[in-house]
Scaffold this motif. Structure first.
Motif, PDB file in Angstrom:
ATOM      1  N   LYS A   1      -3.755   3.430  -0.661  1.00 36.17           N
ATOM      2  CA  LYS A   1      -4.108   2.907  -2.045  1.00 36.17           C
ATOM      3  C   LYS A   1      -3.139   1.396  -2.132  1.00 36.17           C
ATOM      4  O   LYS A   1      -2.022   1.458  -2.008  1.00 36.17           O
TER       5      LYS A   1
ATOM      6  N   ILE B   1       0.537  -4.696 -10.525  1.00 35.42           N
ATOM      7  CA  ILE B   1       1.175  -3.620  -9.944  1.00 35.42           C
ATOM      8  C   ILE B   1       0.609  -2.305 -10.674  1.00 35.42           C
ATOM      9  O   ILE B   1       0.307  -2.478 -11.880  1.00 35.42           O
ATOM     10  N   ASP B   2       0.206  -1.396  -9.695  1.00 31.21           N
ATOM     11  CA  ASP B   2      -0.397  -0.020 -10.335  1.00 31.21           C
ATOM     12  C   ASP B   2       0.757   0.281 -11.271  1.00 31.21           C
ATOM     13  O   ASP B   2       1.657   0.234 -11.266  1.00 31.21           O
ATOM     14  N   LYS B   3       0.065   0.865 -12.489  1.00 37.96           N
ATOM     15  CA  LYS B   3       0.750   1.347 -13.741  1.00 37.96           C
ATOM     16  C   LYS B   3       1.844   2.381 -13.407  1.00 37.96           C
ATOM     17  O   LYS B   3       2.888   2.418 -13.532  1.00 37.96           O
ATOM     18  N   ASN B   4       1.512   3.126 -12.378  1.00 39.56           N
ATOM     19  CA  ASN B   4       2.242   4.375 -11.861  1.00 39.56           C
ATOM     20  C   ASN B   4       3.518   3.944 -10.949  1.00 39.56           C
ATOM     21  O   ASN B   4       4.459   4.491 -10.919  1.00 39.56           O
ATOM     22  N   GLU B   5       3.392   2.695 -10.749  1.00 36.40           N
ATOM     23  CA  GLU B   5       4.481   2.083  -9.832  1.00 36.40           C
ATOM     24  C   GLU B   5       5.341   0.967 -10.303  1.00 36.40           C
ATOM     25  O   GLU B   5       6.525   0.798  -9.737  1.00 36.40           O
ATOM     26  N   ARG B   6       5.145   0.625 -11.409  1.00 33.63           N
ATOM     27  CA  ARG B   6       5.966  -0.542 -12.364  1.00 33.63           C
ATOM     28  C   ARG B   6       7.627   0.134 -12.487  1.00 33.63           C
ATOM     29  O   ARG B   6       8.417  -0.631 -12.354  1.00 33.63           O
TER      30      ARG B   6
ATOM     31  N   ILE C   1      -1.152  -0.777  -4.113  1.00 31.05           N
ATOM     32  CA  ILE C   1      -0.137  -0.519  -5.612  1.00 31.05           C
ATOM     33  C   ILE C   1       0.303  -1.887  -6.105  1.00 31.05           C
ATOM     34  O   ILE C   1       0.637  -1.935  -7.090  1.00 31.05           O
TER      35      ILE C   1
ATOM     36  N   GLU D   1       0.843  -1.259  -0.042  1.00 25.35           N
ATOM     37  CA  GLU D   1      -0.003  -0.132   0.076  1.00 25.35           C
ATOM     38  C   GLU D   1       0.840   1.187   0.035  1.00 25.35           C
ATOM     39  O   GLU D   1       1.923   1.351   0.425  1.00 25.35           O
TER      40      GLU D   1
ATOM     41  N   TYR E   1      -0.354  -6.405  -5.658  1.00 21.69           N
ATOM     42  CA  TYR E   1      -1.244  -7.615  -5.099  1.00 21.69           C
ATOM     43  C   TYR E   1      -0.857  -8.811  -5.917  1.00 21.69           C
ATOM     44  O   TYR E   1      -0.470  -8.905  -6.880  1.00 21.69           O
TER      45      TYR E   1
END
Length: 97
Positions: free
Chosen positions: A5, A30-35, A7, A1, A9
């Motif tokens: 949020k 993975i959240d696209k912005n965190e890749r 980010i 998280e 899983y």
């Protein structure tokens, strides 16, 4: 998280739930912005370590999206078999012993 949020899983399934002879890691996201921040690497290392702790003697099988073969290979997974369609998306079987 991050900032309340989710980010990243992943889920772990014991042998016999999804695959007869292997436990499984699935639904990795993975959240696209965190890749770009290597969150996927951290999540997979943690998930593999946790899976091996829980199910010491079992191999791990994943159904990886084919375009991610290199990513999972770097995590120690080995490609076995041929590509196939799953939900209309090319996938492949990969194993971690």
């Amino acid at each position: 998280e991050k900032n309340d949020k989710i980010i990243g899983y992943s889920r772990i399934l014991k042998k016999g739930i999804l695959y007869k002879n292997s436990c499984a890691i699935g639904r990795v996201l993975i959240d696209k912005n965190e890749r770009r921040n290597k969150v996927g690497d951290l999540l997979m290392k943690f998930t593999i370590k946790t899976t091996k702790f829980l199910f010491k003697n079992d191999s791990i099988k994943i159904s990886a999206q084919s375009h991610l073969k290199n990513f999972y290979s770097k995590q120690g997974f080995i490609y076995k078999g041929e590509d196939y369609l799953e939900d209309g998306i090319p996938h492949c079987a990969m194993y971690f012993d």
